[in-house]
Design a protein around this motif. Structure first.
Motif, PDB file in Angstrom:
ATOM      1  N   LEU A 146       0.834  -1.209   0.000  1.00  0.00           N
ATOM      2  CA  LEU A 146       0.000   0.000   0.000  1.00  0.00           C
ATOM      3  C   LEU A 146       0.865   1.254   0.000  1.00  0.00           C
ATOM      4  N   MET A 147       1.938   1.230   0.753  1.00  0.00           N
ATOM      5  CA  MET A 147       2.838   2.384   0.791  1.00  0.00           C
ATOM      6  C   MET A 147       3.451   2.630  -0.587  1.00  0.00           C
ATOM      7  N   ARG A 148       3.896   1.574  -1.265  1.00  0.00           N
ATOM      8  CA  ARG A 148       4.472   1.717  -2.612  1.00  0.00           C
ATOM      9  C   ARG A 148       3.432   2.271  -3.590  1.00  0.00           C
ATOM     10  N   LEU A 149       2.247   1.733  -3.516  1.00  0.00           N
ATOM     11  CA  LEU A 149       1.194   2.141  -4.437  1.00  0.00           C
ATOM     12  C   LEU A 149       0.782   3.600  -4.238  1.00  0.00           C
ATOM     13  N   SER A 150       0.912   4.089  -3.020  1.00  0.00           N
ATOM     14  CA  SER A 150       0.479   5.468  -2.739  1.00  0.00           C
ATOM     15  C   SER A 150       1.283   6.501  -3.518  1.00  0.00           C
ATOM     16  N   PHE A 151       2.448   6.102  -4.016  1.00  0.00           N
ATOM     17  CA  PHE A 151       3.302   7.039  -4.756  1.00  0.00           C
ATOM     18  C   PHE A 151       3.080   6.978  -6.265  1.00  0.00           C
ATOM     19  N   LEU A 152       2.174   6.127  -6.715  1.00  0.00           N
ATOM     20  CA  LEU A 152       1.853   6.105  -8.137  1.00  0.00           C
ATOM     21  C   LEU A 152       1.049   7.349  -8.515  1.00  0.00           C
ATOM     22  N   PRO A 153       1.155   7.801  -9.765  1.00  0.00           N
ATOM     23  CA  PRO A 153       0.400   8.980 -10.178  1.00  0.00           C
ATOM     24  C   PRO A 153      -1.104   8.726 -10.085  1.00  0.00           C
ATOM     25  N   ASN A 154      -1.824   9.736  -9.621  1.00  0.00           N
ATOM     26  CA  ASN A 154      -3.291   9.724  -9.539  1.00  0.00           C
ATOM     27  C   ASN A 154      -3.861   8.894  -8.402  1.00  0.00           C
ATOM     28  N   VAL A 155      -3.039   8.177  -7.635  1.00  0.00           N
ATOM     29  CA  VAL A 155      -3.568   7.491  -6.458  1.00  0.00           C
ATOM     30  C   VAL A 155      -3.843   8.532  -5.382  1.00  0.00           C
ATOM     31  N   SER A 156      -5.078   8.577  -4.912  1.00  0.00           N
ATOM     32  CA  SER A 156      -5.475   9.632  -3.972  1.00  0.00           C
ATOM     33  C   SER A 156      -6.039   9.108  -2.658  1.00  0.00           C
ATOM     34  N   SER A 157      -6.417   7.822  -2.619  1.00  0.00           N
ATOM     35  CA  SER A 157      -6.977   7.280  -1.384  1.00  0.00           C
ATOM     36  C   SER A 157      -6.839   5.770  -1.378  1.00  0.00           C
ATOM     37  N   VAL A 158      -6.848   5.202  -0.187  1.00  0.00           N
ATOM     38  CA  VAL A 158      -6.820   3.754   0.001  1.00  0.00           C
ATOM     39  C   VAL A 158      -7.985   3.389   0.902  1.00  0.00           C
ATOM     40  N   LYS A 159      -8.780   2.454   0.433  1.00  0.00           N
ATOM     41  CA  LYS A 159      -9.930   1.974   1.205  1.00  0.00           C
ATOM     42  C   LYS A 159      -9.563   0.657   1.858  1.00  0.00           C
ATOM     43  N   LEU A 160      -9.398   0.673   3.169  1.00  0.00           N
ATOM     44  CA  LEU A 160      -8.942  -0.505   3.901  1.00  0.00           C
ATOM     45  C   LEU A 160     -10.066  -1.509   4.081  1.00  0.00           C
ATOM     46  N   GLY A 161      -9.749  -2.776   3.809  1.00  0.00           N
ATOM     47  CA  GLY A 161     -10.724  -3.835   4.010  1.00  0.00           C
ATOM     48  C   GLY A 161     -10.530  -4.583   5.314  1.00  0.00           C
ATOM     49  N   PHE A 162      -9.449  -4.304   6.010  1.00  0.00           N
ATOM     50  CA  PHE A 162      -9.181  -4.964   7.295  1.00  0.00           C
ATOM     51  C   PHE A 162      -8.671  -3.928   8.276  1.00  0.00           C
ATOM     52  N   LEU A 163      -9.110  -4.028   9.509  1.00  0.00           N
ATOM     53  CA  LEU A 163      -8.631  -3.152  10.572  1.00  0.00           C
ATOM     54  C   LEU A 163      -8.636  -3.926  11.875  1.00  0.00           C
ATOM     55  N   GLU A 164      -7.590  -3.739  12.644  1.00  0.00           N
ATOM     56  CA  GLU A 164      -7.491  -4.426  13.931  1.00  0.00           C
ATOM     57  C   GLU A 164      -8.690  -4.077  14.819  1.00  0.00           C
ATOM     58  N   THR A 165      -9.158  -5.059  15.569  1.00  0.00           N
ATOM     59  CA  THR A 165     -10.292  -4.808  16.461  1.00  0.00           C
ATOM     60  C   THR A 165      -9.884  -3.996  17.681  1.00  0.00           C
ATOM     61  N   ASP A 166      -8.635  -4.106  18.083  1.00  0.00           N
ATOM     62  CA  ASP A 166      -8.130  -3.310  19.203  1.00  0.00           C
ATOM     63  C   ASP A 166      -7.857  -1.892  18.717  1.00  0.00           C
ATOM     64  N   LEU A 167      -8.503  -0.910  19.335  1.00  0.00           N
ATOM     65  CA  LEU A 167      -8.404   0.469  18.858  1.00  0.00           C
ATOM     66  C   LEU A 167      -6.981   1.002  18.909  1.00  0.00           C
ATOM     67  N   SER A 168      -6.234   0.657  19.948  1.00  0.00           N
ATOM     68  CA  SER A 168      -4.869   1.167  20.052  1.00  0.00           C
ATOM     69  C   SER A 168      -3.989   0.606  18.934  1.00  0.00           C
ATOM     70  N   LEU A 169      -4.163  -0.670  18.623  1.00  0.00           N
ATOM     71  CA  LEU A 169      -3.400  -1.271  17.531  1.00  0.00           C
ATOM     72  C   LEU A 169      -3.819  -0.685  16.186  1.00  0.00           C
ATOM     73  N   ALA A 170      -5.119  -0.475  16.029  1.00  0.00           N
ATOM     74  CA  ALA A 170      -5.612   0.128  14.792  1.00  0.00           C
ATOM     75  C   ALA A 170      -5.065   1.536  14.621  1.00  0.00           C
ATOM     76  N   THR A 171      -5.022   2.292  15.708  1.00  0.00           N
ATOM     77  CA  THR A 171      -4.511   3.661  15.661  1.00  0.00           C
ATOM     78  C   THR A 171      -3.031   3.678  15.295  1.00  0.00           C
TER      79      THR A 171
END
Length: 296
Positions: A146-171
């Motif tokens: 995801l980090m590599r892809l963020s530097f491609l031209p015209n990439v403006s957002s990433v929609k995450l399909g997974f997130l940790e259930t623990d809020l501190s880990l997610a943060t």
């Protein structure tokens, strides 16, 4: 456009073609709520089951009705050449952005996915957001990709399909990603049941499937978190918990189609064959849930 709240309407079908009357009605509900953006023909919009002509027509209708609200549409397909044709169609229809998941019949490698996005983004004149949807595509993005892809031209957002259930880990994860992304690329959360947690963890936008049916309530939920009124968001989220449970058991698309049918917003059946909306006791219980929800 890639911040706040984005609503994704169902694309209802009738006899195998788009039910334009019902689709227009759903879009009018969304535009009346003054959402931050609209995402058409996404997963909730049945894009994988529509012809190229149907996808263009749905996008054209949405752009016409949206007014000043920016519209994004999916360009996902198995063939890269077809993706580029769909991207050209979407841009011709007047979208302000496009979304793309790595759809493939064969399981893809990380390098194949990077090359896929590299080629497509180089052909675009509008922003793109990356759709991480492993439950559907079978491909899971790791954070390094995801980090590599963020530097491609015209990439403006990433929609995450997974997130940790623990809020501190997610943060921690969200903070690391945002610090490593190309400047200006936002992070969004999908999966309505984890939206409040995602926004609390630092995501910039809530990409909402159920927002296509309840845009006012879920817009308020998203904006409540973003303005710091977390308790209001938690209270609103609690109202929808029974629907999130249906999402987990039956999938969001079947659940949303069933709700739309039960509310009389679309005709039944409205899904592309062979998909079916809910029947029997499951449908009866869902009707009771949405009846109670509308009384809140």
């Amino acid at each position: 456009m890639f911040s706040g709240f984005s609503a994704f309407p169902l694309t209802p079908l009738k006899n195998g073609d788009i039910d334009e009357t019902a689709f227009t009605g759903l879009l009018q509900i969304i535009t009346a709520a003054e959402v931050d953006s609209i995402g058409v023909i996404g997963s909730t919009g049945n894009y994988a089951y529509l012809t190229r002509a149907q996808r263009y027509r749905a996008t054209e209708i949405a752009v016409e009705l949206a007014g000043s609200i920016p519209v994004m549409s999916s360009i996902g397909a198995v063939s890269t050449d077809e993706v580029i044709r769909l991207a050209n169609d979407a841009q011709k229809a007047g979208v302000k952005g496009v979304m793309m998941a790595p759809v493939s019949y064969q399981k893809l490698t990380s390098e194949e996915v990077f090359g896929f996005y590299e080629r497509v983004t180089g052909e675009l004149s509008v922003p793109l957001y990356i759709y991480d949807n492993p439950a559907t595509t079978g491909f899971s993005f790791d954070d390094e990709l995801l980090m590599r892809l963020s530097f491609l031209p015209n990439v403006s957002s990433v929609k995450l399909g997974f997130l940790e259930t623990d809020l501190s880990l997610a943060t921690q994860r969200i903070g690391k990603l945002k610090a490593s992304f190309c400047e200006g690329v936002t992070l969004g959360i999908s999966g309505d049941g984890r939206a409040v947690r995602g926004l609390m963890a630092g995501c910039d936008v809530y990409y909402s499937a159920l927002g296509g049916l309840y845009p006012r309530e879920l817009l308020e939920m998203a904006h409540s978190v973003l303005r710091g009124d977390v308790q209001r968001a938690i209270d609103l989220n609690a109202l929808f918990e029974p629907i999130w449970a249906y999402f987990s058991q039956y999938g969001s698309l079947r659940t949303i189609a069933s709700i739309a049918e039960l509310r009389g917003l679309v005709q039944s059946p409205c899904l592309p064959s062979p998909l079916l909306s809910l029947t029997g006791e499951d449908r009866t219980m869902l009707a009771q849930i949405i009846s109670k929800l509308e009384l809140e």
